[in-house]
Design a protein around this motif. Structure first.
Motif, mmCIF file in Angstrom:
data_model
loop_
_atom_site.group_PDB
_atom_site.id
_atom_site.type_symbol
_atom_site.label_atom_id
_atom_site.label_comp_id
_atom_site.label_asym_id
_atom_site.label_seq_id
_atom_site.Cartn_x
_atom_site.Cartn_y
_atom_site.Cartn_z
ATOM 1 N N GLN A 143 0.673 -1.274 0.088
ATOM 2 C CA GLN A 143 0.061 0.031 0.125
ATOM 3 C C GLN A 143 0.889 1.450 -0.011
ATOM 4 O OE1 GLN A 143 0.094 -2.269 2.364
ATOM 5 N NE2 GLN A 143 0.443 -1.298 4.342
ATOM 6 N N ASP A 144 2.089 1.267 0.412
ATOM 7 C CA ASP A 144 2.976 2.384 0.416
ATOM 8 C C ASP A 144 3.989 2.295 -0.749
ATOM 9 O OD1 ASP A 144 2.074 2.846 3.015
ATOM 10 O OD2 ASP A 144 3.592 1.429 3.968
ATOM 11 N N ARG A 145 3.872 1.583 -1.751
ATOM 12 C CA ARG A 145 4.708 1.846 -2.822
ATOM 13 C C ARG A 145 4.308 2.954 -3.572
ATOM 14 N NH1 ARG A 145 3.342 -3.997 -5.481
ATOM 15 N NH2 ARG A 145 1.529 -3.321 -4.936
ATOM 16 N N PRO A 146 5.453 3.675 -4.083
ATOM 17 C CA PRO A 146 5.279 4.966 -4.971
ATOM 18 C C PRO A 146 4.712 4.719 -6.365
ATOM 19 C CG PRO A 146 7.473 4.420 -4.965
ATOM 20 C CD PRO A 146 6.601 3.324 -3.999
ATOM 21 N N SER A 147 4.132 5.567 -7.034
ATOM 22 C CA SER A 147 4.040 5.645 -8.387
ATOM 23 C C SER A 147 5.048 6.434 -9.235
ATOM 24 C CB SER A 147 2.736 6.345 -8.677
ATOM 25 O OG SER A 147 1.747 5.681 -8.275
ATOM 26 N N LEU A 148 5.382 6.182 -10.510
ATOM 27 C CA LEU A 148 6.390 6.807 -11.242
ATOM 28 C C LEU A 148 5.401 7.226 -12.538
ATOM 29 C CD1 LEU A 148 9.089 4.069 -11.524
ATOM 30 C CD2 LEU A 148 9.222 6.227 -10.170
ATOM 31 N N THR A 149 6.271 8.531 -13.018
ATOM 32 C CA THR A 149 5.812 8.901 -14.119
ATOM 33 C C THR A 149 6.943 9.035 -15.095
ATOM 34 O OG1 THR A 149 3.963 10.368 -13.013
ATOM 35 C CG2 THR A 149 4.872 10.947 -15.330
ATOM 36 N N ILE A 150 7.057 8.472 -16.351
ATOM 37 C CA ILE A 150 8.102 8.688 -17.157
ATOM 38 C C ILE A 150 7.690 9.233 -18.545
ATOM 39 C CG2 ILE A 150 9.521 6.866 -18.655
ATOM 40 C CD1 ILE A 150 8.838 4.623 -16.728
ATOM 41 N N ALA A 151 8.325 10.347 -18.705
ATOM 42 C CA ALA A 151 8.040 11.199 -19.888
ATOM 43 C C ALA A 151 8.785 10.720 -21.155
ATOM 44 C CB ALA A 151 8.463 12.572 -19.447
ATOM 45 N N GLN B 202 2.085 2.123 -9.704
ATOM 46 C CA GLN B 202 1.730 2.622 -10.861
ATOM 47 C C GLN B 202 2.847 3.261 -11.759
ATOM 48 O OE1 GLN B 202 -1.204 5.640 -11.520
ATOM 49 N NE2 GLN B 202 -2.640 4.039 -12.192
ATOM 50 N N ILE B 203 2.775 2.808 -13.025
ATOM 51 C CA ILE B 203 3.931 3.678 -13.897
ATOM 52 C C ILE B 203 2.930 4.305 -14.891
ATOM 53 C CG2 ILE B 203 5.806 3.413 -15.570
ATOM 54 C CD1 ILE B 203 6.214 0.661 -14.321
ATOM 55 N N SER B 204 3.165 5.526 -15.243
ATOM 56 C CA SER B 204 2.431 6.338 -16.228
ATOM 57 C C SER B 204 3.722 6.734 -17.152
ATOM 58 C CB SER B 204 1.985 7.699 -15.617
ATOM 59 O OG SER B 204 1.055 7.435 -14.766
ATOM 60 N N TRP B 205 3.340 5.995 -18.631
ATOM 61 C CA TRP B 205 4.245 6.555 -19.681
ATOM 62 C C TRP B 205 3.559 7.720 -20.419
ATOM 63 C CZ3 TRP B 205 8.712 3.422 -19.892
ATOM 64 C CH2 TRP B 205 8.404 2.235 -19.165
ATOM 65 N N LYS B 206 4.061 8.987 -20.105
ATOM 66 C CA LYS B 206 3.230 9.946 -20.538
ATOM 67 C C LYS B 206 4.070 10.768 -21.679
ATOM 68 C CE LYS B 206 1.368 14.537 -18.924
ATOM 69 N NZ LYS B 206 1.355 15.467 -17.790
ATOM 70 N N ILE B 207 3.192 11.202 -22.692
ATOM 71 C CA ILE B 207 3.941 11.815 -24.091
ATOM 72 C C ILE B 207 4.167 13.181 -23.785
ATOM 73 C CG2 ILE B 207 3.587 12.487 -26.419
ATOM 74 C CD1 ILE B 207 2.175 9.859 -26.662
ATOM 75 N N VAL B 208 5.371 13.689 -23.667
ATOM 76 C CA VAL B 208 5.614 15.052 -23.646
ATOM 77 C C VAL B 208 6.704 15.158 -24.829
ATOM 78 C CG1 VAL B 208 7.040 16.750 -22.030
ATOM 79 C CG2 VAL B 208 5.687 14.757 -20.916
ATOM 80 N N PRO B 209 6.032 15.809 -26.082
ATOM 81 C CA PRO B 209 7.166 15.737 -27.248
ATOM 82 C C PRO B 209 8.168 16.504 -27.437
ATOM 83 C CG PRO B 209 4.626 16.180 -27.638
ATOM 84 C CD PRO B 209 4.911 16.206 -26.202
ATOM 85 N N GLU B 210 8.257 17.612 -26.476
ATOM 86 C CA GLU B 210 9.298 18.703 -26.585
ATOM 87 C C GLU B 210 10.283 18.150 -25.462
ATOM 88 O OE1 GLU B 210 9.797 20.797 -28.981
ATOM 89 O OE2 GLU B 210 7.974 20.370 -29.734
ATOM 90 N N PHE B 211 11.408 18.193 -25.754
ATOM 91 C CA PHE B 211 12.556 17.726 -24.688
ATOM 92 C C PHE B 211 12.790 18.879 -23.781
ATOM 93 C CE2 PHE B 211 17.087 18.608 -23.243
ATOM 94 C CZ PHE B 211 17.085 17.264 -22.526
#
Length: 526
Positions: free
Chosen positions: A30-38, A228-237
């Motif tokens: 229940q304590d695991r973090p989530s990640l966001t990968i751009a 949870q892992i979110s692979w999020k599109i961020v087009p501009e570097f």
């Protein structure tokens, strides 16, 4: 080039989200973090075969498992094969026998059995007359029979002894899919809502926006470390970098070479770079489609190759961190087949290139080069340089940058980049030479196909495919490579440099094939 001040302004505009800085090594569920990968983009389809691309490869191993694994933990080159969904395998002549791991669950809760493994590799799905995913024919050449011999055992029979079957199962065809669900939703439905046996399950997929994976706590090797892992599109570097520095993102990918030093200058940011088993390329359209296509003349293709100073391009764009294969299909990944002294048939030579152009009927017509926007690092910058080098020999090329491969594949075009330029069966020339360019490859069969394999290429390829003795196989491989070079239907650029960066509090091992495994010995919080 972005300065630290410019990046600081971008951060302020990004609206940073606070993240936990340091996590325990083994957090409670229940304590695991989530990640966001751009990421720069997501492939439109996430089926194991129809969805093949460099961008999907980085994600696949988080929700699919292979039958056989390449162990990059104990061998940085991945030449050690390790059990994954298959625990044992052995060869007896033309037949390979496999034993599956018991108790493995798919994300829909059903158990994986030999029925699923057999369907995954079946003619119905991959290599029959009308398979569900026709691209699978490229990876299953020589398959004769795939059959379950028990609930957790199955066999693969090939037309002749094939020592590379376990190697092939480390690739795309080795990702096992659930037969029942696949048949219920169909090929396209499966590509949008894939189900595998990996440590994470797909919960959201919008190809132009985001892919979300939730922890699959029934994973056979134990619960994964991230909720949870979110692979999020961020087009501009610039936006990806600002988000990482501000801790809005935990990872970012595809960092321009000239921005690496800037990124490394920020506290709490770790850059990872790895030379990949992949070589971006472009294909010449060698066919009379359009009818007036000047590139049907091989001399024009030879000229364009000899006009490219790729060593200088690689040095300028990658600061000497990678290399260019001077001879096609003489890759170090070929192991014993690699020859550093192999002669170069078409070396960089501007005057020779001009002489070849003079031998053709080419009169300066503009050639269209279709390129997918920001798909390979530095590809577009390299294209600008090559366009100028071709202009020097009197060849006019327009680099047409397009948003996706659907547009790239639309005719008319004279050159194009490809979504998967090379992949390897470790230590053998088989895949990039014969599988990728042979008569079953998409480059030879798709409606956008760029060449028709010559009868000589097909005959030599069959001899190469049948050869098992090393000396015989090497001789056949060299003859096949010579025939490809005689036609020159494409050009390999450089050995890919994959990079990514992550925030502090993470240890991560980046695989040479670009996979980002967020589990096991590849990833942990510190």
């Amino acid at each position: 080039m972005f300065t630290r001040r410019e990046v600081g302004n971008l951060i302020l505009g990004a609206g940073a989200l606070s993240m936990v800085g340091s996590m325990p090594k083994r957090a409670a569920a229940q304590d695991r973090p989530s990640l966001t990968i751009a990421v720069d983009n997501l492939w439109a389809n996430m089926a194991t075969i129809n969805g093949i691309s460099t961008t999907s490869r980085r994600i696949f191993p988080n929700f699919y498992d292979n039958l056989v694994d390449r162990d990059y933990i104990n061998d940085e080159n991945g030449l050690i094969f390790a059990p994954k969904l298959a625990t044992k395998w052995e060869q007896n002549g033309n037949v390979w026998s496999f034993t599956l791991r018991e108790g493995v669950k798919f994300h829909d809760g059903t158990e994986m059995t030999a029925e699923d493994a057999v369907f995954t590799l079946s003619p119905e799905r991959l290599w029959g007359p009308k398979p569900f995913e026709p691209r699978g024919k490229t990876f299953t050449a020589g398959f004769k029979r795939v059959e379950a011999t028990g609930k957790y055992t199955f066999e693969i029979e090939t037309e002749r002894p094939d020592p590379n079957i376990p190697s092939k199962l480390t690739g795309y065809i080795g990702f096992v899919v659930p037969k029942k669900y696949y048949m219920e939703v169909g090929v396209d439905g499966f590509g949008q809502k894939p189900v595998g046996t990996g440590p994470y399950k797909v919960t959201t997929f919008r190809s132009g926006e985001i892919m979300m994976l939730d922890a699959f706590d029934d994973y056979w090797d134990g619960p994964p470390p991230v909720k949870q892992i979110s692979w999020k599109i961020v087009p501009e570097f610039a936006a990806r970098m600002a988000g990482l520095v501000s801790k809005e993102f935990d990872f970012i990918v595809n960092i321009p070479t000239d921005q690496e030093a800037t990124l490394e200058g920020y506290e709490g940011v770790t850059l990872k770079r790895v030379l990949a088993d992949n070589y971006p390329a472009f294909a010449f359209n060698t066919r009379p489609d359009p009818e007036d296509n000047p590139l049907v003349d091989a001399n024009l293709r030879y000229a364009m190759v000899q006009a490219i100073d790729m060593d200088s391009i690689v040095q300028a764009l990658f600061n000497g961190t990678t290399e260019h294969p001077a001879v096609p299909f003489n890759f170090k990944e070929y192991g014993k087949f690699y020859d550093p002294n192999l002669p170069v048939k078409l070396p960089y030579d501007v005057e020779a290139a001009k002489a070849l152009v003079a031998k053709t009927k080419y009169k300066g017509e503009r050639l269209r080069w279709h390129i997918t926007r920001q798909f390979y690092p530095n590809y577009e910058a390299a294209a600008e340089i090559m366009v100028e080098q071709w202009r020097e020999i009197g060849v006019n090329v327009d680099a047409v940058i397009l948003d996706n491969f659907e547009l790239v594949y639309r005719r008319p075009f004279h050159l194009m980049n490809m979504s998967m330029s090379s992949d390897f069966i470790p230590g053998d020339p088989y895949q990039p030479l014969w599988l990728d360019w042979g008569p079953t490859a998409s480059r030879s069969t798709a409606n956008w196909k760029t060449w028709d394999p010559t009868p000589e290429f097909i005959e030599l390829g069959k001899k190469f495919d049948a050869a098992t003795d090393f000396e015989e196989r090497k001789k056949a491989y060299l003859a096949l490579s010579d025939e490809w070079q005689r036609v020159t239907p494409g050009y390999y650029l450089w050995k890919s440099v994959y990079n990514c960066a992550h925030r502090a509090g993470i240890e991560f091992k980046f695989k040479p094939n670009g996979e980002m495994r967020i589990y096991g010995d590849y990833f942990k919080f510190v």
